[in-house]
Design an enzyme around this catalytic site. Structure first.
Site, short mmCIF file in Angstrom:
data_model
loop_
_atom_site.label_atom_id
_atom_site.label_comp_id
_atom_site.label_asym_id
_atom_site.label_seq_id
_atom_site.Cartn_x
_atom_site.Cartn_y
_atom_site.Cartn_z
N LYS A 1 0.83 -1.21 0.00
CA LYS A 1 0.00 0.00 0.00
C LYS A 1 0.87 1.26 0.00
O LYS A 1 0.67 2.18 -0.80
CB LYS A 1 -0.95 -0.02 1.22
CG LYS A 1 -1.89 -1.23 1.20
CD LYS A 1 -2.84 -1.27 2.38
CE LYS A 1 -2.19 -1.62 3.70
NZ LYS A 1 -1.56 -2.96 3.73
N THR A 2 1.85 1.29 0.89
CA THR A 2 2.75 2.45 0.96
C THR A 2 3.55 2.58 -0.34
O THR A 2 3.76 3.68 -0.86
CB THR A 2 3.74 2.27 2.14
OG1 THR A 2 2.98 1.91 3.29
CG2 THR A 2 4.53 3.52 2.41
N ASP B 1 -1.33 6.50 6.53
CA ASP B 1 -1.35 5.07 6.84
C ASP B 1 -2.25 4.86 8.06
O ASP B 1 -2.49 5.80 8.82
CB ASP B 1 0.09 4.61 7.14
CG ASP B 1 0.25 3.11 6.90
OD1 ASP B 1 -0.73 2.47 6.47
OD2 ASP B 1 1.35 2.60 7.13
N THR C 1 -5.55 -1.54 7.15
CA THR C 1 -5.63 -3.00 7.20
C THR C 1 -7.03 -3.41 7.66
O THR C 1 -7.37 -4.58 7.65
CB THR C 1 -4.61 -3.56 8.22
OG1 THR C 1 -4.75 -2.81 9.43
CG2 THR C 1 -3.20 -3.45 7.71
N ARG D 1 6.71 -8.08 2.05
CA ARG D 1 7.54 -7.61 3.16
C ARG D 1 8.19 -8.78 3.89
O ARG D 1 9.37 -8.72 4.29
CB ARG D 1 6.72 -6.78 4.15
CG ARG D 1 7.57 -6.34 5.35
CD ARG D 1 6.80 -5.51 6.35
NE ARG D 1 6.55 -4.19 5.84
CZ ARG D 1 5.41 -3.52 6.02
NH1 ARG D 1 4.42 -4.07 6.68
NH2 ARG D 1 5.27 -2.31 5.53
P1 ADP Z 1 2.08 -1.90 3.26
O1 ADP Z 1 2.10 -0.40 3.15
O2 ADP Z 1 0.94 -2.54 2.52
O3 ADP Z 1 2.20 -2.42 4.66
P2 ADP Z 1 4.63 -1.69 1.85
O4 ADP Z 1 4.21 -0.92 0.66
O5 ADP Z 1 5.37 -0.95 2.91
O6 ADP Z 1 3.38 -2.46 2.48
O7 ADP Z 1 5.48 -2.94 1.34
C1 ADP Z 1 6.46 -3.56 2.14
C2 ADP Z 1 7.67 -3.90 1.31
O8 ADP Z 1 7.32 -4.98 0.45
C3 ADP Z 1 8.12 -2.76 0.37
O9 ADP Z 1 9.13 -2.02 0.92
C4 ADP Z 1 8.63 -3.48 -0.84
O10 ADP Z 1 9.99 -3.74 -0.71
C5 ADP Z 1 7.88 -4.78 -0.85
N1 ADP Z 1 6.80 -4.79 -1.84
C6 ADP Z 1 5.49 -4.54 -1.61
N2 ADP Z 1 4.77 -4.71 -2.73
C7 ADP Z 1 5.63 -5.09 -3.69
C8 ADP Z 1 5.49 -5.45 -5.07
N3 ADP Z 1 4.28 -5.46 -5.67
N4 ADP Z 1 6.59 -5.77 -5.76
C9 ADP Z 1 7.81 -5.79 -5.16
N5 ADP Z 1 8.01 -5.48 -3.86
C10 ADP Z 1 6.94 -5.15 -3.12
#
Ligand code: ADP
Length: 336
Positions: free
Chosen positions: A61-62, A106, A155, A214
């Site tokens: 998401k981030t 977030d 989430t 992650r």
């Molecule tokens: P969320 O915000 O959903 O908790 P993040 O965007 O922070 O998740 O993702 C966590 C890590 O996972 C990122 O830093 C990245 O390295 C990896 N990641 C997430 N989505 C992808 C994707 N589609 N392809 C490659 N790496 C990804």
């Protein structure tokens, strides 16, 4: 060092965060929809609609918010629901935005009512209504805001108030990743981290990553450390398996709490159905954690199912536990 596979590692996250759509693996439908929305906004020379992303932690998401800011050549300000406590906090964030900026919030389900209400008019008509002073001398001031795009992530979609939800132009649900996508991410990130990894080790790590990028990254990093310190600098099948041991997870990524949940459904609730509150109480876990962290992945693996009366364990769930216990007994006998 924490064994917890869920513990965020912000430095690693940002080092391995995809910097282009090409590196953002999977989630094809979302990617396509977003690209069309962004292209249209660019042609109209306007900011894209406000967007909401929801789904389990670590799915991107981030990352999507950052990709959008790069794509739009826009600045990004990052904050989170619990960090914005007072009207003054949100006022200062909003008035510091530049034309076209992305504001990423977030954990949006943890915004309080007062802040949500201030956000409504900011999102709808780009005005900030502030009440200055108290009592009879209080007065309202209205400030115009620059065009901006709010991107919120949560989430817990169910906990987001419906007035807030209705103010987003588009809502996207992020799903767990396909195994082959996780494998691609591991392979690519091994190159970024400049470590050699054997094809079989990629498979081992991917299967244990809970379909979550992650977690794949955390396993890869820990395997790299093991390979450098105790191996010959290459992540082999064996090094990969040992890194799962360090996190105390099994070959499909389940950890002790997952197994406790399965065992509790069998032992205390005769296989279910059991309501989420009772299950959380019986396992000594927070209800939110069971619902947000453990249950989605156990369902994804088909080990439990949700029925109108509650959660039940499936045949695959029984089988997985039996296999695990058999293996454990064998190991204990070997050690005797
Ligand atoms: P969320 O915000 O959903 O908790 P993040 O965007 O922070 O998740 O993702 C966590 C890590 O996972 C990122 O830093 C990245 O390295 C990896 N990641 C997430 N989505 C992808 C994707 N589609 N392809 C490659 N790496 C990804």
């Amino acid at each position: 060092m924490s064994k917890n596979i869920f513990k965020p590692d912000p430095l690693l996250d940002s080092a391995l965060r995809p910097k282009s759509w090409r590196d953002f693996v999977g989630q094809e439908k979302i990617k396509k929809n977003l690209q069309i929305m962004l292209e249209s906004a660019r042609k109209r020379k306007e900011s894209p609609d406000h967007l909401l992303f929801y789904g389990p932690a670590g799915l991107g998401k981030t990352t999507l918010a950052h990709l959008i800011s790069w794509e739009m050549n826009a600045g990004i300000k990052v904050t989170s629901g619990p960090a914005i406590e007072k009207a003054g906090d949100v006022a200062s964030i909003l008035t510091n935005l530049n034309e076209g900026d992305i504001l990423f919030i977030d954990e949006a389900h943890r915004l309080n009512k007062l802040i949500e209400e201030i956000l409504y008019s900011a999102m709808e008509s780009r005005v900030l209504n502030l009440i200055l002073g108290k009592g009879p001398s209080a007065r309202t001031v209205q400030l115009e805001l620059p065009a901006f795009t709010l991107i919120a992530a949560t989430t817990r979609m169910g906990l987001l108030s419906s007035p807030l939800r209705s103010r987003f132009g588009a809502i996207f649900k992020l799903d767990f990743y396909e195994n082959e996508d996780i494998e691609k991410i591991i392979k690519h990130n091994a190159q970024v981290l400049e470590i050699e990894i054997e094809p079989q080790a990629i498979k081992v790590l991917a299967l244990a990553s809970r379909a979550t990028p992650r977690i794949a990254n955390r396993l890869l990093k820990r395997s790299r450390d093991l390979a450098v310190v105790e191996g010959n600098g290459i992540i082999t099948d064996e090094i990969g398996k040992r890194s799962l041991g360090l996190f105390e997870i099994d070959e499909v990524g389940l950890e002790a709490t997952d197994r406790k949940i399965l065992e509790t459904i069998i032992d205390k609730f005769s296989g279910g159905p059991v309501g989420i509150a009772a299950l959380a109480a019986a396992t000594n876990e927070e209800r939110d954690t069971v619902e947000e962290v453990y249950e989605p992945y156990l369902m994804r693996l088909g080990l439990i199912e949700r029925t109108p009366k509650g959660r039940i364990i499936t045949d695959a769930g029984y089988k997985h536990l039996n296999l695990h216990n058999l293996k454990k007994n064998k190991q204990e006998k070997l050690l005797d």
